[in-house]
Scaffold this motif. Sequence first.
Motif, PDB file in Angstrom:
ATOM      1  N   GLY A 243       0.955  -1.177   0.046  1.00 16.76           N
ATOM      2  CA  GLY A 243       0.064   0.071   0.087  1.00 16.76           C
ATOM      3  C   GLY A 243       1.020   1.214  -0.052  1.00 16.76           C
ATOM      4  N   PHE A 244       1.831   1.234   0.738  1.00 20.41           N
ATOM      5  CA  PHE A 244       2.854   2.453   0.830  1.00 20.41           C
ATOM      6  C   PHE A 244       3.326   2.615  -0.473  1.00 20.41           C
ATOM      7  CE2 PHE A 244       6.924   4.294   1.615  1.00 20.41           C
ATOM      8  CZ  PHE A 244       6.564   5.462   2.155  1.00 20.41           C
ATOM      9  N   ILE A 245       4.076   1.575  -1.351  1.00 23.45           N
ATOM     10  CA  ILE A 245       4.551   1.727  -2.352  1.00 23.45           C
ATOM     11  C   ILE A 245       3.514   2.388  -3.556  1.00 23.45           C
ATOM     12  CG2 ILE A 245       5.729   0.636  -4.382  1.00 23.45           C
ATOM     13  CD1 ILE A 245       7.163  -1.089  -2.229  1.00 23.45           C
ATOM     14  N   VAL A 246       2.167   1.799  -3.441  1.00 27.00           N
ATOM     15  CA  VAL A 246       1.216   2.212  -4.569  1.00 27.00           C
ATOM     16  C   VAL A 246       1.031   3.790  -4.439  1.00 27.00           C
ATOM     17  CG1 VAL A 246      -1.182   1.830  -5.066  1.00 27.00           C
ATOM     18  CG2 VAL A 246       0.190  -0.222  -4.820  1.00 27.00           C
ATOM     19  N   PHE A 247       0.898   4.020  -3.080  1.00 24.49           N
ATOM     20  CA  PHE A 247       0.606   5.545  -2.744  1.00 24.49           C
ATOM     21  C   PHE A 247       1.888   6.254  -3.371  1.00 24.49           C
ATOM     22  CE2 PHE A 247      -3.095   4.051  -0.072  1.00 24.49           C
ATOM     23  CZ  PHE A 247      -3.973   5.109  -0.487  1.00 24.49           C
ATOM     24  N   TRP A 248       2.993   5.827  -2.972  1.00 26.84           N
ATOM     25  CA  TRP A 248       4.385   6.654  -3.231  1.00 26.84           C
ATOM     26  C   TRP A 248       4.255   6.715  -4.854  1.00 26.84           C
ATOM     27  CZ3 TRP A 248       9.848   4.212  -2.258  1.00 26.84           C
ATOM     28  CH2 TRP A 248      10.744   5.318  -2.616  1.00 26.84           C
ATOM     29  N   LEU A 249       3.946   5.669  -5.422  1.00 30.07           N
ATOM     30  CA  LEU A 249       3.875   5.689  -7.101  1.00 30.07           C
ATOM     31  C   LEU A 249       2.844   6.693  -7.538  1.00 30.07           C
ATOM     32  CD1 LEU A 249       4.636   1.985  -8.064  1.00 30.07           C
ATOM     33  CD2 LEU A 249       5.949   3.976  -8.245  1.00 30.07           C
TER      34      LEU A 249
END
Length: 128
Positions: free
Chosen positions: A6-12
């Motif tokens: 979830g963190f990586i998706v939001f970061w992208l």
Amino acid sequence: MKDSRGFIVFWLVNSAIFYFSPFMFGILVATGNARLAPFMASIISGFLITIADALTLPIFERLGIELKDEWQWTLAYLFVNVLSIWVIARYADLTGVGITNAWVAVLLGVIFNLLQWVVWRTVLPKRK
């Protein structure tokens, strides 16, 4: 955000918004400077706003602030997004993202909020 996916998706998503915002808003938003290329500035700024969003829930829990409805969380994250964008832009020499005035931070904050909500509703799994 308890899982790294979830963190990586939001970061992208956040980085993509920063990267494409000069194309959408013209001279109101600038990414990149003498130190950072636009792509790197977007990655760094996207990371910073993702950190701010990820820290919102633990801070609210620590302070004892209880928000029960989805619209209350939406307003809370809107405030966090606008404040984060404004702070990121204030340190444009370090982050590589600049805005012309505070209203642009509000406009970008609404866009960030809307797209984060779409990702939260569609991409991330439902929590039990």
